[in-house]
Every structure is written in structure tokens, then in C-alpha cells.
Design a protein around this motif. Structure first.
Motif, PDB file in Angstrom:
ATOM      1  N   ASP A 286       3.049  -5.640   1.786  1.00 10.80           N
ATOM      2  CA  ASP A 286       1.896  -4.981   1.181  1.00 10.80           C
ATOM      3  C   ASP A 286       2.292  -3.812   0.285  1.00 10.80           C
ATOM      4  OD1 ASP A 286      -0.862  -4.869   0.764  1.00 10.80           O
ATOM      5  OD2 ASP A 286      -1.121  -3.337   2.324  1.00 10.80           O
ATOM      6  N   SER A 287       3.332  -3.080   0.654  1.00 12.10           N
ATOM      7  CA  SER A 287       3.693  -1.898  -0.132  1.00 12.10           C
ATOM      8  C   SER A 287       4.672  -2.188  -1.267  1.00 12.10           C
ATOM      9  CB  SER A 287       4.268  -0.809   0.776  1.00 12.10           C
ATOM     10  OG  SER A 287       5.425  -1.275   1.417  1.00 12.10           O
ATOM     11  N   SER A 288       5.655  -3.075  -1.032  1.00 12.73           N
ATOM     12  CA  SER A 288       6.687  -3.312  -2.050  1.00 12.73           C
ATOM     13  C   SER A 288       6.463  -4.588  -2.855  1.00 12.73           C
ATOM     14  CB  SER A 288       8.064  -3.393  -1.384  1.00 12.73           C
ATOM     15  OG  SER A 288       8.161  -4.574  -0.609  1.00 12.73           O
ATOM     16  N   GLY A 289       5.715  -5.531  -2.301  1.00 11.17           N
ATOM     17  CA  GLY A 289       5.530  -6.819  -2.965  1.00 11.17           C
ATOM     18  C   GLY A 289       6.680  -7.793  -2.732  1.00 11.17           C
ATOM     19  N   LEU A 290       7.753  -7.328  -2.082  1.00 11.34           N
ATOM     20  CA  LEU A 290       8.881  -8.202  -1.772  1.00 11.34           C
ATOM     21  C   LEU A 290       8.481  -9.201  -0.697  1.00 11.34           C
ATOM     22  CD1 LEU A 290      11.728  -5.537  -1.586  1.00 11.34           C
ATOM     23  CD2 LEU A 290      11.330  -7.192  -3.422  1.00 11.34           C
ATOM     24  N   LEU A 291       9.063 -10.379  -0.734  1.00  9.91           N
ATOM     25  CA  LEU A 291       8.788 -11.364   0.302  1.00  9.91           C
ATOM     26  C   LEU A 291       9.505 -10.971   1.581  1.00  9.91           C
ATOM     27  CD1 LEU A 291       9.033 -14.688  -1.701  1.00  9.91           C
ATOM     28  CD2 LEU A 291       6.968 -13.524  -0.905  1.00  9.91           C
ATOM     29  N   VAL A 292       8.761 -10.981   2.685  1.00  7.82           N
ATOM     30  CA  VAL A 292       9.304 -10.619   3.991  1.00  7.82           C
ATOM     31  C   VAL A 292       8.742 -11.570   5.040  1.00  7.82           C
ATOM     32  CG1 VAL A 292       9.572  -8.168   3.417  1.00  7.82           C
ATOM     33  CG2 VAL A 292       7.449  -8.957   4.473  1.00  7.82           C
ATOM     34  N   TRP A 293       9.411 -11.624   6.180  1.00  9.22           N
ATOM     35  CA  TRP A 293       8.904 -12.374   7.316  1.00  9.22           C
ATOM     36  C   TRP A 293       7.847 -11.538   8.015  1.00  9.22           C
ATOM     37  CZ3 TRP A 293       9.787 -17.323   8.105  1.00  9.22           C
ATOM     38  CH2 TRP A 293      10.936 -17.901   7.577  1.00  9.22           C
ATOM     39  N   HIS A 294       6.698 -12.162   8.271  1.00  7.81           N
ATOM     40  CA  HIS A 294       5.609 -11.538   9.018  1.00  7.81           C
ATOM     41  C   HIS A 294       5.426 -12.288  10.326  1.00  7.81           C
ATOM     42  CE1 HIS A 294       3.878  -8.916   5.866  1.00  7.81           C
ATOM     43  NE2 HIS A 294       4.334  -9.843   5.036  1.00  7.81           N
ATOM     44  N   VAL A 295       4.931 -11.587  11.342  1.00  9.66           N
ATOM     45  CA  VAL A 295       4.613 -12.206  12.624  1.00  9.66           C
ATOM     46  C   VAL A 295       3.132 -12.557  12.615  1.00  9.66           C
ATOM     47  CG1 VAL A 295       4.587 -11.922  15.135  1.00  9.66           C
ATOM     48  CG2 VAL A 295       6.362 -10.800  13.765  1.00  9.66           C
ATOM     49  N   ILE A 296       2.824 -13.790  13.007  1.00 11.64           N
ATOM     50  CA  ILE A 296       1.435 -14.256  12.994  1.00 11.64           C
ATOM     51  C   ILE A 296       1.154 -15.027  14.285  1.00 11.64           C
ATOM     52  CG2 ILE A 296       2.085 -16.314  11.690  1.00 11.64           C
ATOM     53  CD1 ILE A 296      -0.653 -16.212  10.338  1.00 11.64           C
ATOM     54  N   ALA A 297      -0.018 -14.784  14.851  1.00 12.89           N
ATOM     55  CA  ALA A 297      -0.431 -15.567  16.019  1.00 12.89           C
ATOM     56  C   ALA A 297      -0.603 -17.017  15.575  1.00 12.89           C
ATOM     57  CB  ALA A 297      -1.727 -15.013  16.600  1.00 12.89           C
ATOM     58  N   LYS A 298      -0.374 -17.943  16.468  1.00 10.57           N
ATOM     59  CA  LYS A 298      -0.312 -19.367  16.126  1.00 10.57           C
ATOM     60  C   LYS A 298      -1.497 -19.869  15.304  1.00 10.57           C
ATOM     61  CE  LYS A 298       1.528 -23.568  17.717  1.00 10.57           C
ATOM     62  NZ  LYS A 298       2.781 -23.769  17.055  1.00 10.57           N
ATOM     63  N   GLU A 299      -2.709 -19.482  15.614  1.00 15.22           N
ATOM     64  CA  GLU A 299      -3.895 -19.984  14.914  1.00 15.22           C
ATOM     65  C   GLU A 299      -4.490 -18.980  13.926  1.00 15.22           C
ATOM     66  OE1 GLU A 299      -4.814 -23.149  15.221  1.00 15.22           O
ATOM     67  OE2 GLU A 299      -3.190 -23.437  16.652  1.00 15.22           O
ATOM     68  N   ALA A 300      -3.851 -17.851  13.716  1.00 13.95           N
ATOM     69  CA  ALA A 300      -4.396 -16.790  12.865  1.00 13.95           C
ATOM     70  C   ALA A 300      -4.118 -17.052  11.384  1.00 13.95           C
ATOM     71  CB  ALA A 300      -3.801 -15.441  13.258  1.00 13.95           C
ATOM     72  N   VAL A 301      -4.887 -16.403  10.522  1.00  9.72           N
ATOM     73  CA  VAL A 301      -4.668 -16.496   9.074  1.00  9.72           C
ATOM     74  C   VAL A 301      -4.092 -15.198   8.519  1.00  9.72           C
ATOM     75  CG1 VAL A 301      -6.431 -18.254   8.698  1.00  9.72           C
ATOM     76  CG2 VAL A 301      -7.056 -15.842   8.577  1.00  9.72           C
ATOM     77  N   ARG A 302      -4.015 -14.177   9.362  1.00  8.71           N
ATOM     78  CA  ARG A 302      -3.426 -12.895   8.969  1.00  8.71           C
ATOM     79  C   ARG A 302      -2.312 -12.533   9.942  1.00  8.71           C
ATOM     80  NH1 ARG A 302      -5.879 -10.034   5.120  1.00  8.71           N
ATOM     81  NH2 ARG A 302      -7.921 -10.713   4.459  1.00  8.71           N
ATOM     82  N   SER A 303      -1.330 -11.817   9.431  1.00  8.13           N
ATOM     83  CA  SER A 303      -0.215 -11.391  10.262  1.00  8.13           C
ATOM     84  C   SER A 303      -0.646 -10.212  11.139  1.00  8.13           C
ATOM     85  CB  SER A 303       0.959 -10.983   9.376  1.00  8.13           C
ATOM     86  OG  SER A 303       0.616  -9.842   8.619  1.00  8.13           O
ATOM     87  N   LEU A 304       0.256  -9.770  12.017  1.00  8.64           N
ATOM     88  CA  LEU A 304      -0.049  -8.638  12.892  1.00  8.64           C
ATOM     89  C   LEU A 304      -0.314  -7.357  12.108  1.00  8.64           C
ATOM     90  CD1 LEU A 304       2.451  -9.155  15.850  1.00  8.64           C
ATOM     91  CD2 LEU A 304       0.063  -9.868  15.678  1.00  8.64           C
ATOM     92  N   CYS A 305       0.214  -7.267  10.891  1.00  3.64           N
ATOM     93  CA  CYS A 305      -0.035  -6.078  10.066  1.00  3.64           C
ATOM     94  C   CYS A 305      -1.281  -6.243   9.199  1.00  3.64           C
ATOM     95  CB  CYS A 305       1.180  -5.763   9.187  1.00  3.64           C
ATOM     96  SG  CYS A 305       1.449  -6.927   7.835  1.00  3.64           S
ATOM     97  N   GLY A 306      -1.927  -7.412   9.267  1.00  2.12           N
ATOM     98  CA  GLY A 306      -3.156  -7.646   8.516  1.00  2.12           C
ATOM     99  C   GLY A 306      -2.974  -8.355   7.190  1.00  2.12           C
ATOM    100  N   GLN A 307      -1.740  -8.675   6.847  1.00  2.00           N
ATOM    101  CA  GLN A 307      -1.438  -9.347   5.583  1.00  2.00           C
ATOM    102  C   GLN A 307      -1.847 -10.819   5.650  1.00  2.00           C
ATOM    103  OE1 GLN A 307      -0.246  -7.912   2.891  1.00  2.00           O
ATOM    104  NE2 GLN A 307       0.286  -9.648   1.654  1.00  2.00           N
ATOM    105  N   PRO A 308      -2.598 -11.325   4.652  1.00  2.00           N
ATOM    106  CA  PRO A 308      -2.874 -12.769   4.631  1.00  2.00           C
ATOM    107  C   PRO A 308      -1.563 -13.538   4.466  1.00  2.00           C
ATOM    108  CG  PRO A 308      -4.152 -11.606   2.941  1.00  2.00           C
ATOM    109  CD  PRO A 308      -3.183 -10.628   3.526  1.00  2.00           C
ATOM    110  N   VAL A 309      -1.445 -14.644   5.174  1.00  7.38           N
ATOM    111  CA  VAL A 309      -0.207 -15.419   5.148  1.00  7.38           C
ATOM    112  C   VAL A 309      -0.498 -16.843   4.696  1.00  7.38           C
ATOM    113  CG1 VAL A 309       1.664 -16.330   6.565  1.00  7.38           C
ATOM    114  CG2 VAL A 309       0.842 -14.014   6.949  1.00  7.38           C
TER     115      VAL A 309
END
Length: 74
Positions: A10-33
Motif C-alpha cells: 500500500d505504501s511503496s507499490g512494490l509487489l509483496v507477499w500478503h497473508v490472507i484468510a482462505k476465503e477472504a478477498v483482503r489481506s490481514l492488512c486490508g489490501q485487496p488481493v
């Protein structure tokens, strides 16, 4: 259960690995994935997701140590 998916930071725009719950559409930080972007490679991880995941796993371990079934949190 949690999965790792690649999305922009969200801050740098660089691609990073996010953690997401199995059925969620957003990561734990709130980023759409976008689950379709996983063919991309990166060695970067989202610090916010990693902190949140660590907190979740610590709470689960504490609950398990206290004898709550399946590590359920109070």
C-alpha cells in the motif's frame, strides 16, 4: 487457515507477499488481493500482514496452552 498471495504494498507499490484468510478477498492488512497474480515472484513480505499473522498465531498458541479446544480464543 491462511494463504500467502502477492499484491502491491500500500505504501511503496512494490509487489509483496500478503497473508490472507482462505476465503477472504483482503489481506490481514486490508489490501485487496488478486489471487490470479501468483505467477509473479518476489522475496518481499508485507510487514503489517506478518505482524498480524504473528499476533494471531501467538494468541492461538496461548489459548491452546490454556487448554481451550482447538486453540479457540476467549
Amino acid at each position: 487457515m491462511y494463504e500467502m498471495h502477492i499484491a502491491p504494498d500500500d505504501s511503496s507499490g512494490l509487489l509483496v507477499w500478503h497473508v490472507i484468510a482462505k476465503e477472504a478477498v483482503r489481506s490481514l492488512c486490508g489490501q485487496p488481493v488478486d489471487r490470479g497474480a501468483d505467477g509473479v515472484r518476489t522475496d518481499r513480505h508485507c510487514p503489517s500482514c506478518m505482524r498480524s499473522f504473528q499476533d494471531l498465531m501467538s494468541a492461538r498458541a496461548e489459548a491452546s496452552a490454556e487448554g481451550r479446544p482447538d486453540g479457540a480464543m476467549a
